[in-house]
Design a protein around this motif. Structure first.
Motif, PDB file in Angstrom:
ATOM      1  N   UNK A 218      -3.122  23.411  10.235  1.00  0.00           N
ATOM      2  CA  UNK A 218      -1.710  23.364   9.845  1.00  0.00           C
ATOM      3  C   UNK A 218      -1.516  22.314   8.761  1.00  0.00           C
ATOM      4  N   UNK A 219      -0.616  22.588   7.836  1.00  0.00           N
ATOM      5  CA  UNK A 219      -0.126  21.512   6.968  1.00  0.00           C
ATOM      6  C   UNK A 219       1.284  21.184   7.430  1.00  0.00           C
ATOM      7  N   UNK A 359       2.894   5.720   2.857  1.00  0.00           N
ATOM      8  CA  UNK A 359       3.682   6.947   2.868  1.00  0.00           C
ATOM      9  C   UNK A 359       3.279   7.828   1.689  1.00  0.00           C
ATOM     10  N   UNK A 360       3.677   9.098   1.745  1.00  0.00           N
ATOM     11  CA  UNK A 360       3.290  10.042   0.696  1.00  0.00           C
ATOM     12  C   UNK A 360       3.812   9.604  -0.670  1.00  0.00           C
ATOM     13  N   UNK A 387       1.322  14.888   6.120  1.00  0.00           N
ATOM     14  CA  UNK A 387       0.044  14.533   6.725  1.00  0.00           C
ATOM     15  C   UNK A 387      -0.876  14.031   5.622  1.00  0.00           C
ATOM     16  N   UNK A 388      -2.016  13.516   6.019  1.00  0.00           N
ATOM     17  CA  UNK A 388      -2.929  12.951   5.031  1.00  0.00           C
ATOM     18  C   UNK A 388      -4.063  13.896   4.678  1.00  0.00           C
ATOM     19  N   UNK A 389      -4.299  14.876   5.536  1.00  0.00           N
ATOM     20  CA  UNK A 389      -5.419  15.770   5.305  1.00  0.00           C
ATOM     21  C   UNK A 389      -5.023  16.863   4.312  1.00  0.00           C
ATOM     22  N   UNK A 390      -5.905  17.150   3.378  1.00  0.00           N
ATOM     23  CA  UNK A 390      -5.778  18.241   2.412  1.00  0.00           C
ATOM     24  C   UNK A 390      -4.749  17.973   1.323  1.00  0.00           C
ATOM     25  N   UNK A 392      -0.911  15.729   0.342  1.00  0.00           N
ATOM     26  CA  UNK A 392       0.069  14.732   0.763  1.00  0.00           C
ATOM     27  C   UNK A 392       1.172  14.678  -0.287  1.00  0.00           C
TER      28      UNK A 392
ATOM     29  N   UNK B 113      -7.810   7.646   4.612  1.00  0.00           N
ATOM     30  CA  UNK B 113      -7.141   8.557   5.546  1.00  0.00           C
ATOM     31  C   UNK B 113      -6.434   7.774   6.642  1.00  0.00           C
ATOM     32  N   UNK B 390      -8.812  20.727   3.022  1.00  0.00           N
ATOM     33  CA  UNK B 390      -9.164  19.332   2.762  1.00  0.00           C
ATOM     34  C   UNK B 390     -10.527  19.163   2.093  1.00  0.00           C
ATOM     35  N   UNK B 402      -7.378  10.157   1.332  1.00  0.00           N
ATOM     36  CA  UNK B 402      -6.193  10.944   1.011  1.00  0.00           C
ATOM     37  C   UNK B 402      -5.650  10.394  -0.298  1.00  0.00           C
TER      38      UNK B 402
END
Lengths: 414, 414
Positions: A218-219, A359-360, A387-390, A392, B113, B390, B402
């Motif tokens: 999921x994103x 934060x993003x 989220x941080x994966x994939x 941001x 990350x 990712x 990230x």
């Protein structure tokens, strides 16, 4: 095989056809835009049925507004698709590579993710936006919208599919789940191997349910408990201006702020100026003890829960802090990792805040409302990843891709 | 608060200290390497206890070998950490950005990350490898190794933590879960908000269990049902050579091949040559009907399940296909998306295969055994991702990061 499994297989197959599609994808996108405009009457008729049913079910005014389509909004959907078509195609970009000492040439190449599932709520324009972005990046999409918009979504999807098919691309590049019961979204969350990634778009409840229950990657998007910190060196007028903008220009969106932190040494001057601006829009302030000492006891006392709440409304939590470290700690504890801003004239504090706030999007002297694909120059966005994966922050077409390695040899063994 | 929740909080706190650590991280890595070498006697003593217990529990020879440490292996662990220290630090790299028309300067910056969880099995060297890679990228790590190696892992972790602390970085940058029951890995999979990503390393059972059950985002690694396709234009000697290497140089690893597909027009010449090489290592061939017609009825008939099986052993499935499209279809159906190779002299078929095969690494005329961080020039690797989100393919330090957006303004509002 269930209906959704069959859709997943169709989508996988369509994705294989889309991956090498190149310029044909843009042809399809322009055809989709034109078809939406040509189909205005049919879409509005379907939308009228949705609106009638929603009205009978007592849907709130603001939700009815989100559900409503009209000529202008359909034109906007079509123009949105055209702007996606005009973006650079990320597929095939060589991200990196080189020749290894053994003569192997290694290229890392951008490729589509494959099949993307989008679970969303009442806004039928998401149907067109998401379909266009996914297709641009060479992905097949399975759309699962809310039941309130099912007639509008069905008509829009039929029109888009026909346009895609006309250009010679697989119509199953875009599919809509007809079953809008909870069961269908639960099943999508289990379709590992058929759906490569799920992106929920909507309210916090929907997003958390997908994050908690999905086996498909999921994103996570869109949850924004955003902060402005007013440093002791801040320009007070700028601070009030930015806070007013970040809170009131559109309170219902994720990049609006929910809490203001004010350095104790500037609080006495800054808080009344900030409040004066917020009063223009009758923003309710929930303040800590020190805030109430300055602004008066008619300010509602903030409780622990206020620091963690995304109001999405004309409500703002306000806290006086002992300094920048205290502000950074507060943000680390309560922020959802979306967008935060510092208002400061201090070079050192600007550096510290941007380095340490995790934060993003982290701002110096600007409104958090800029966290947006368009404002960042990424083109249309599929959502804002918290989220941080994939991915941001704002996600554009690039974030709907993966990479693969292509290795060219001449008989090398290891 | 449970033990693991406390570890998660400690890790979050440590990660905040690590994010801005810069050159201090390398100092810590060199200290860790030295400390491992200095602590050899203690580590070997702990390892001897692990081996004794494992022997009493009847552990197989090959697992005992994985569990065993000796002077050479400890030196290799230390050197591995030094090579990680020597890599470029990805943190702080500006990935992209620019100035928007409204004057906002936007920078996309590489950041850690945060907290990474690693769930792994018997090999104690993973403890040092994973800790070093995570620390290099500024992440705190929570290590959860197998019960067989708990004494070795505990000793190694104590030594590494002490070295980290000596250099002034938080010792909770590296933590080991003492509870090696299933409950602890299940709990790690639920620690959303405290663990940012989980990476399982080990056998298929472990990895699938984590992928299926984790609420924390997972990077799926290591499952490799890899293929070599021998095109009708292939150099037969090269094909046999590459197949021999890809199957037999190390059958137990994920980049070894499991199935060979041979174009029907070259099968009669190629199959006997391939078999002759494989016979050197007594590789068992499981062939389709056409393969058995050529190689003889003593070849074991392949059944449907063979095409989907990752043998990780001296066994190879062989199928004669009608051409490249048939080969690509077979791979799309059965591959785990790890590594595939075509052996060909045809420019057109090389282009087609690399474009249409949707795997992390796609080779022309080279062995799949090169899918490895070191071989690709990425430095040490934390695993090979077989997912598309990712990271895809060998993951080095960069894949443990990230990004965030830093936006510098002068009072802009929207």
């Amino acid at each position: 095989m269930t209906v959704l499994e069959q859709m997943g297989k169709n989508a996988k197959e369509a994705a294989r056809g889309l991956a090498p599609a190149g310029a044909l994808k843009n042809k399809a996108l322009y055809a989709m835009a034109q078809a939406l405009e040509d189909g205005e009457a049919e879409i509005l008729a379907a939308n009228a049925q949705d609106l009638k049913a929603a009205g009978e079910n007592g849907m709130s005014e603001s939700l009815l507004d989100r559900l409503t389509l009209n000529s202008t909004r359909i034109k906007a959907m079509a123009d949105g698709i055209r702007s996606v078509a005009a973006q650079t195609d990320p597929i095939g970009t060589i991200v990196g590579g080189g020749v290894r000492p053994n003569g192997l040439k290694i290229e890392q190449v951008r490729v589509p993710l494959g099949v993307i599932g989008i679970i969303y709520e009442a806004r039928p324009n998401v149907t067109a936006d998401a379909a266009a972005l996914c297709l641009k990046a060479g992905n097949a999409v399975i759309l699962r919208g809310g039941k309130e918009a099912i007639r509008s979504n069905t008509r829009i999807t039929e029109i888009l599919r026909a346009a895609v098919e006309q250009t010679g691309l697989p119509k199953d590049s875009i599919q809509l789940v007809e079953d809008t019961s909870r069961a269908s979204s639960v099943e999508m969350m289990q379709l590992t191997g058929l759906i490569d990634v799920l992106i929920p778009r909507g309210g916090r409840g929907l997003i958390q349910s997908v994050v908690q229950n999905s086996r498909v990657p999921v994103i996570e998007t869109g949850s924004g408990n955003c902060h402005v910190y007013v440093d002791d060196t801040a320009d007070i007028e700028m601070a009030a201006n930015i806070i007013f903008n970040a809170k009131t220009s559109r309170p219902s969106v994720c990049n609006a702020i929910e809490t203001v932190l004010v350095h104790r040494d500037i609080a006495e001057k800054a808080l009344p100026a900030i409040k004066a601006r917020l009063d223009e829009k009758k923003v309710e302030i929930r303040g800590c003890e020190r805030t109430r000492e300055i602004l008066g006891a008619d300010v509602i006392p903030a409780v622990e829960e206020d620091w963690a709440t995304e109001y999405l409304d004309y409500i703002l939590a306000v806290k006086v802090v002992d300094g920048i470290d205290d502000a950074i700690d507060h943000i680390a504890r309560y922020s959802s990792g979306h967008s935060e801003a510092i208002i400061t004239k201090s070079y050192e504090n600007a550096q510290k805040f941007t380095a340490q706030v995790d934060s993003a999007a982290v701002y110096v002297n600007a409104s958090t409302r800029f966290t947006d694909g368009g404002e960042f120059g990424l083109g249309a966005e599929i959502g804002i990843s918290t989220q941080k994966l994939h991915a941001r922050g704002p996600m554009g077409v690039n974030e709907l891709t993966s990479t693969k390695f292509i290795i060219s040899g001449s008989g090398q063994i290891r």
